[in-house]
Scaffold this active site. Structure first.
Site, PDB file in Angstrom:
ATOM      1  N   THR A  89       0.837  -1.203   0.000  1.00  0.00           N
ATOM      2  CA  THR A  89       0.000   0.000   0.000  1.00  0.00           C
ATOM      3  C   THR A  89       0.873   1.254   0.000  1.00  0.00           C
ATOM      4  O   THR A  89       0.392   2.348   0.273  1.00  0.00           O
ATOM      5  CB  THR A  89      -0.916   0.021   1.241  1.00  0.00           C
ATOM      6  OG1 THR A  89      -0.086  -0.099   2.403  1.00  0.00           O
ATOM      7  CG2 THR A  89      -1.909  -1.122   1.229  1.00  0.00           C
ATOM      8  N   ALA A 115       6.389   5.388   9.728  1.00  0.00           N
ATOM      9  CA  ALA A 115       5.276   5.059   8.854  1.00  0.00           C
ATOM     10  C   ALA A 115       5.535   5.670   7.498  1.00  0.00           C
ATOM     11  O   ALA A 115       6.568   6.299   7.263  1.00  0.00           O
ATOM     12  CB  ALA A 115       3.972   5.591   9.453  1.00  0.00           C
ATOM     13  N   LYS A 116       4.543   5.480   6.634  1.00  0.00           N
ATOM     14  CA  LYS A 116       4.760   5.896   5.251  1.00  0.00           C
ATOM     15  C   LYS A 116       4.997   7.404   5.136  1.00  0.00           C
ATOM     16  O   LYS A 116       5.614   7.856   4.192  1.00  0.00           O
ATOM     17  CB  LYS A 116       3.587   5.424   4.401  1.00  0.00           C
ATOM     18  CG  LYS A 116       3.631   3.883   4.389  1.00  0.00           C
ATOM     19  CD  LYS A 116       2.681   3.135   3.537  1.00  0.00           C
ATOM     20  CE  LYS A 116       3.089   1.670   3.530  1.00  0.00           C
ATOM     21  NZ  LYS A 116       2.138   0.708   4.007  1.00  0.00           N
ATOM     22  N   ARG A 117       4.553   8.147   6.138  1.00  0.00           N
ATOM     23  CA  ARG A 117       4.732   9.603   6.021  1.00  0.00           C
ATOM     24  C   ARG A 117       6.194  10.029   6.198  1.00  0.00           C
ATOM     25  O   ARG A 117       6.569  11.139   5.848  1.00  0.00           O
ATOM     26  CB  ARG A 117       3.844  10.339   7.036  1.00  0.00           C
ATOM     27  CG  ARG A 117       4.249  10.151   8.456  1.00  0.00           C
ATOM     28  CD  ARG A 117       3.332  10.907   9.412  1.00  0.00           C
ATOM     29  NE  ARG A 117       3.724  10.669  10.777  1.00  0.00           N
ATOM     30  CZ  ARG A 117       3.460   9.565  11.447  1.00  0.00           C
ATOM     31  NH1 ARG A 117       2.776   8.590  10.874  1.00  0.00           N
ATOM     32  NH2 ARG A 117       3.859   9.412  12.695  1.00  0.00           N
ATOM     33  N   HIS A 118       7.034   9.138   6.754  1.00  0.00           N
ATOM     34  CA  HIS A 118       8.447   9.493   6.887  1.00  0.00           C
ATOM     35  C   HIS A 118       9.162   9.177   5.572  1.00  0.00           C
ATOM     36  O   HIS A 118       9.972   8.260   5.481  1.00  0.00           O
ATOM     37  CB  HIS A 118       9.094   8.712   8.037  1.00  0.00           C
ATOM     38  CG  HIS A 118       8.506   9.019   9.375  1.00  0.00           C
ATOM     39  ND1 HIS A 118       7.514   8.257   9.951  1.00  0.00           N
ATOM     40  CD2 HIS A 118       8.759  10.028  10.247  1.00  0.00           C
ATOM     41  CE1 HIS A 118       7.189   8.776  11.124  1.00  0.00           C
ATOM     42  NE2 HIS A 118       7.923   9.847  11.327  1.00  0.00           N
TER      43      HIS A 118
END
Ligand code: GLU
Length: 321
Positions: free
Chosen positions: A17, A248-251
């Site tokens: 994802t 998480a993906k935001r990093h």
């Protein structure tokens, strides 16, 4: 890991994802090492049942990232989206035995069921409103065009299992509730798919982040209902950012592809991860291939708490060479 007579069957189970980040690399490296250090097999399984978030391009990219890290697998990639008939068969079995019931509540949390509930995402314990609906009450709802989700009846006795780091865990029914296994739009929940696959693929070792520890009692329960043995569990500490938040993906700067594009070598990433896992005895991380950590792996070396990750890690990794 305790010595058992048979080499384990482990798995890498990414959800395609997004792009893999350092936190994923940490969990997958440790899962791979746990299996390989005991001569075990590794299965690659793409957990792509979320129809909105999963993308084939991410699955391709993840395989390249895993290969770049030096992690290999003996079996797969398997795609959960190709295995839906197995989930249907398991559900049918549970339905026949009265272990699941239709639930007509339209709750917000049902939306995210296809994804593994990482810490804080599990939502409240279900109150059980629909557990005692009569067939007539269900028919009346369906006559209004309402389709049910399906929930597993919570056991009457506690569920226990052993985690290699945390020891024996015993979870009371009151903190479990009746977990949903299928959404009303037909999408399968992570909890059902992961359990059916672990059973069907003969997985004997589950190594993953400790934010998934709360999912384990349901999976142990489902495995028991499906007549499958319980694997050994190792929930590893998480990599966190400077504010203590799970990576998480935001990093974005800690995505493997971003690190690679910044000219950082896989050996530097693996060396840093291995050092953070207590698998190097040098004062500072030393770049190395993943295979060099295989003979050094022991879960006893892992830190007890979360592992802080500097957000300027790229600079630190570059300095390792
Ligand atoms: N696919 C899940 C995730 O990315 C992991 C599932 C598991 O290891 O059980 O969070």
């Amino acid at each position: 890991m305790p010595s058992s007579s048979r080499p384990p069957v482990g798995r890498l189970a990414p959800s395609p994802t997004g792009r893999l980040h350092l936190g994923n690399a940490w969990a997958f490296l440790l899962a791979w090492l746990a299996a390989r250090s005991r001569g075990g097999r590794v299965i690659l399984r793409m957990e792509d049942i979320d129809p909105v978030r999963a993308r084939p391009a991410f699955a391709d990219q993840m395989q390249r990232d895993l290969e770049w890290l030096g992690l290999d697998w003996d079996d797969g990639p398997h795609f959960q989206s190709h295995r839906l008939d197995r989930y249907e068969a398991a559900m049918e079995d549970l339905r026949r035995r009265g272990q699941v019931y239709p639930c007509y509540c339209t709750r917000k949390e049902l939306r995210s069921l296809a994804s593994a509930p990482h810490a804080g995402e599990a939502g409240p314990v279900y109150s059980g409103v629909c557990a005692a609906l009569t067939p007539e009450a269900c028919a009346a709802r369906e006559a209004q065009g309402r389709l049910p989700a399906w929930r597993l009846r919570c056991p009457e006795t506690p569920v226990s299992f052993t985690d290699l780091r945390r020891g024996r865990q015993c979870v009371a029914p009151a903190s479990l509730g009746d977990v949903a296994l299928r959404r009303s739009d037909g999408v399968w929940a992570y909890q059902l798919a992961v359990t059916v696959d672990d059973a069907a693929m003969g997985v004997t070792q589950v190594v993953r982040g400790e934010d998934l520890l709360d999912s384990t009692p349901w999976q142990v329960l489902l495995l028991t209902l499906l007549g499958a043995p319980t694997p050994e569990y190792l929930h590893v500490p998480l990599l966190v950012d400077e504010a203590g938040e799970r990576l998480a993906k935001r990093h974005g700067s800690l995505e493997l592809a971003a690190l690679r594009e910044a000219g950082i070598r896989a050996e530097a990433v693996v060396g840093w991860l291995g050092h953070s896992a207590g698998l190097q005895d040098t004062p500072a991380p030393v770049p190395c291939p993943a295979s060099a950590l295989v003979p050094r792996f022991t879960h006893q070396a892992l830190p007890t708490g979360a592992v802080p990750t500097p957000l300027d890690l790229a600079a630190c990794l570059r300095s390792l060479g």
